[in-house]
Write an enzyme that holds these catalytic residues in place. Structure first.
Site, mmCIF file in Angstrom:
data_model
loop_
_atom_site.group_PDB
_atom_site.id
_atom_site.type_symbol
_atom_site.label_atom_id
_atom_site.label_comp_id
_atom_site.label_asym_id
_atom_site.label_seq_id
_atom_site.Cartn_x
_atom_site.Cartn_y
_atom_site.Cartn_z
ATOM 1 N N THR A 23 0.746 -1.250 0.000
ATOM 2 C CA THR A 23 0.000 0.000 0.000
ATOM 3 C C THR A 23 0.780 1.307 0.000
ATOM 4 O OG1 THR A 23 -0.375 -0.307 2.340
ATOM 5 C CG2 THR A 23 -2.098 -1.012 0.887
ATOM 6 N N LYS A 42 8.741 -3.086 0.501
ATOM 7 C CA LYS A 42 8.221 -2.459 -0.714
ATOM 8 C C LYS A 42 9.122 -1.354 -1.236
ATOM 9 C CE LYS A 42 3.876 -2.911 1.570
ATOM 10 N NZ LYS A 42 2.770 -2.154 2.100
ATOM 11 N N GLY A 59 9.979 2.518 -4.676
ATOM 12 C CA GLY A 59 8.954 1.891 -3.871
ATOM 13 C C GLY A 59 7.730 1.639 -4.716
ATOM 14 N N SER A 71 -2.894 3.171 -1.034
ATOM 15 C CA SER A 71 -4.162 3.435 -0.357
ATOM 16 C C SER A 71 -4.040 4.476 0.743
ATOM 17 C CB SER A 71 -4.750 2.145 0.204
ATOM 18 O OG SER A 71 -3.855 1.583 1.136
ATOM 19 N N ALA A 97 -0.504 5.577 8.823
ATOM 20 C CA ALA A 97 -0.792 4.285 9.461
ATOM 21 C C ALA A 97 -1.883 4.416 10.526
ATOM 22 C CB ALA A 97 0.475 3.705 10.071
ATOM 23 N N CYS A 104 -5.218 5.001 7.869
ATOM 24 C CA CYS A 104 -5.543 4.043 6.809
ATOM 25 C C CYS A 104 -5.419 2.600 7.311
ATOM 26 C CB CYS A 104 -4.606 4.256 5.616
ATOM 27 S SG CYS A 104 -4.888 3.091 4.266
ATOM 28 N N THR A 157 -2.500 0.381 5.894
ATOM 29 C CA THR A 157 -1.142 0.870 6.123
ATOM 30 C C THR A 157 -0.751 0.553 7.557
ATOM 31 O OG1 THR A 157 -1.553 2.693 4.588
ATOM 32 C CG2 THR A 157 0.336 2.924 6.061
#
Length: 188
Positions: free
Chosen positions: A13, A45, A57, A136, A167, A170, A173
């Site tokens: 994400t 990522k 990323g 996201s 974080a 969302c 995350t």
């Protein structure tokens, strides 16, 4: 609807890139979700490419992103030291190749001089400011980073603080971060 379209896919994400004070930093969270289930919390990522000269990323389907990283690495070998050219060539292939067109991912990449967003729609975009985000939780991270960028914080601190905010908001995350950085060309 085809049967494969109904299957949930793995998604990676939130990725944030900040260029400030002679450094470019890309940070990403570690959460991988399959539908509404967290299947991994510490995915990597964000990574180094081109023998450490480029950082990148991804956000999107995990297998697709790995394919794109491999393709970008090949383009960087073909066009060494020319990140923009390698990215333009990758996105041309991404839009026109029948297999690549189906890939669902976005990428942020940077070298010492340039920061870029890449998409399967053929986008190769430079940020207007030193901040860009995808995924996201990308809009949350982007808003937080923009609010912090004019202050005294360095690029890595902005990435860490903005990713924490994302974080906290969302559900796709998490706070398990991987961060990579490079000195900008102007810093040497």
């Amino acid at each position: 609807m085809a049967e494969h379209d109904a299957l949930p896919t793995m998604h990676a994400t939130t990725i944030l890139m900040v260029r400030k004070g002679g450094r470019v930093v890309i940070g990403g969270d570690g959460q991988v979700s399959l539908g509404q289930t967290i299947v991994k919390g510490n995915a990597r990522k964000v990574r180094r490419l081109a023998k450490g000269q480029v950082i990148g990323g991804f956000a999107g389907a995990t297998a697709d992103a790995f394919t794109l990283f491999e393709r970008l690495e090949a383009k960087l070998e073909q066009y060494p030291g020319q990140l923009t050219r390698a990215c333009v060539e990758l996105t041309k292939d991404w839009r026109t190749d029948r297999y690549l067109r189906r890939l669902e991912a976005m990428m942020l990449v940077a070298d010492r001089e340039v920061s870029l967003l890449l998409s399967g729609a053929g986008d190769v975009l430079e940020p207007e400011t030193g901040v860009m985000a995808i995924g996201s939780g990308g809009n949350y991270a982007l808003a937080a980073a923009r609010a912090l960028e004019d202050g005294a914080y360095d690029a890595e601190t902005i990435v860490r603080k903005a990713m924490k905010i994302a974080a906290d908001i969302c559900v796709y995350t998490n706070g398990s971060l991987v961060i990579e950085s490079l000195d900008s060309a102007s810093a040497t």
